[in-house]
Design an enzyme around this catalytic site. Sequence first.
Site, PDB file in Angstrom:
ATOM      1  NE  ARG A  87      -3.906   2.016   2.503  1.00 31.46           N
ATOM      2  CZ  ARG A  87      -3.887   3.001   3.413  1.00 31.46           C
ATOM      3  NH1 ARG A  87      -2.889   3.075   4.297  1.00 31.46           N
ATOM      4  NH2 ARG A  87      -4.833   3.906   3.429  1.00 31.46           N
ATOM      5  CG  ASN A 164      -4.792   7.242   5.222  1.00 29.70           C
ATOM      6  OD1 ASN A 164      -4.718   6.019   5.344  1.00 29.70           O
ATOM      7  ND2 ASN A 164      -4.491   8.085   6.210  1.00 29.70           N
ATOM      8  CD  GLU A 165      -5.947   6.829   9.390  1.00 33.54           C
ATOM      9  OE1 GLU A 165      -5.782   7.929   9.954  1.00 33.54           O
ATOM     10  OE2 GLU A 165      -5.285   5.805   9.676  1.00 33.54           O
ATOM     11  CG  HIS A 231      -6.584   2.359   8.827  1.00 36.64           C
ATOM     12  ND1 HIS A 231      -6.130   3.586   8.396  1.00 36.64           N
ATOM     13  CD2 HIS A 231      -6.778   1.612   7.706  1.00 36.64           C
ATOM     14  CE1 HIS A 231      -6.040   3.580   7.080  1.00 36.64           C
ATOM     15  NE2 HIS A 231      -6.425   2.390   6.634  1.00 36.64           N
ATOM     16  CE1 TYR A 233      -1.606   1.736  13.663  1.00 35.52           C
ATOM     17  CE2 TYR A 233      -3.511   2.702  12.554  1.00 35.52           C
ATOM     18  CZ  TYR A 233      -2.198   2.246  12.525  1.00 35.52           C
ATOM     19  OH  TYR A 233      -1.485   2.307  11.353  1.00 35.52           O
ATOM     20  CD  GLU A 260      -2.723   3.325   8.020  1.00 33.93           C
ATOM     21  OE1 GLU A 260      -2.599   3.649   9.236  1.00 33.93           O
ATOM     22  OE2 GLU A 260      -2.759   4.151   7.093  1.00 33.93           O
ATOM     23  CD1 TRP A 289       2.463   3.211  10.254  1.00 31.03           C
ATOM     24  CD2 TRP A 289       1.335   3.468   8.331  1.00 31.03           C
ATOM     25  NE1 TRP A 289       2.804   4.438   9.756  1.00 31.03           N
ATOM     26  CE2 TRP A 289       2.118   4.625   8.573  1.00 31.03           C
ATOM     27  CE3 TRP A 289       0.545   3.411   7.184  1.00 31.03           C
ATOM     28  CZ2 TRP A 289       2.131   5.712   7.693  1.00 31.03           C
ATOM     29  CZ3 TRP A 289       0.554   4.484   6.315  1.00 31.03           C
ATOM     30  CH2 TRP A 289       1.348   5.624   6.570  1.00 31.03           C
TER      31      TRP A 289
END
Length: 384
Positions: A87, A164-165, A231, A233, A260, A289
């Site tokens: 990516r 992205n995001e 993503h 986290y 990610e 990531w």
Amino acid sequence: MRKPRSTLITTAGVAFAAVMGLMFPLTEPFAGRAEAAPTGIRVSDGRVVEANGNDFVMRGVNHAHAWYPDRTGSIADIAAKGANTVRVVLSSGDRWTRTTASEVSALVGQCKANKVICVLEVHDTTGYGEDGAATTLDRAADYWISVQDALRGQEDYVVVNIGNEPFGNNDHGEWTNATKNAIGKLRDAGFSHALMVDAPNWGQDWSGTMRDNAASVFASDPDRNTVFSVHMYGVYDTATEVRDYLNHFVGNGLPVVVGEFGDRHSDGNPDEDAIMATARSLGIGYLGWSWSGNGGGVEYLDMVNSFDANSLTAWGDRIFNGRDGIAATSKTATVYGGGGGPGTGTAPNGYPYCVDGGSSDPDGDGWGWENSRSCVVPGGPADG
């Protein structure tokens, strides 16, 4: 629900939100699935597949090209570690230096030369609505149209990750319409590529906005060829949260990848073991990531030190060589002659896959002849 708290951290001003929250159940199951036309990478019955119908499960990492355009060897280095996907961070020019059409073409060429699929993403949308420097998905769509000539005919090799995001923790309710409109704009412009869309809330979707609206977004795509990316986290610090979120998409026939994730983060400690194990068990993709170049206190997210492929960090060793990692689970795309054992171009019977596919098999029995030896046509009668 525990309210999110916002923290901006990354290299070159890239932001990750510090958020924590619980997932909400979907009340409306997805029905009436339709398949995309068989052009390149596509969605079929909730799975990401290649043009020949073979599943393609992404196993790869993110590479910050927009901030480190001189690191031209990174894609080759990532591929050499066994990844089947990279990516790649691009910029529309709204926040960082614009990635030109010629750069895009070169990046695609590097991906193809190293037998990895390119997921190309515009990073300038990161945290829109919360970060005043971020731009809109509509602007990102304009960028893709401006570099369309570099992507034309590359549907077998490229996934277009629109932005992205694209929303932070403010105005995330606008994500659904903004995403539908960006998809429509690209389809109207003639893009037939698989499209990838990131979740709001800095990609983590703690509000459940993408989860609850994914079915309608998918149905809005006239090609039915949109993949959803979350993503993971600090919001995903337990195995239950990881499994519940990903199982929701798979259970409702919707394509999803973890676009990610890391092994730790300032907003909490993501459960990378659960992320990787769940992705393996469900047969869905993950992209960690990131390769190298993180700053602002999150240098621990680097997989290698200073872009040195021979200097793996603890996180790099985990994602490449650990349980459910890339080396153990990655399979090269069949468009490159892959599809056999993890990270190889070898068929289950031990013969190499034919690089030229069916053109090497004039009698149609699934066997070809290349480089003075027999080879197996991917997906043919001998591939089993």
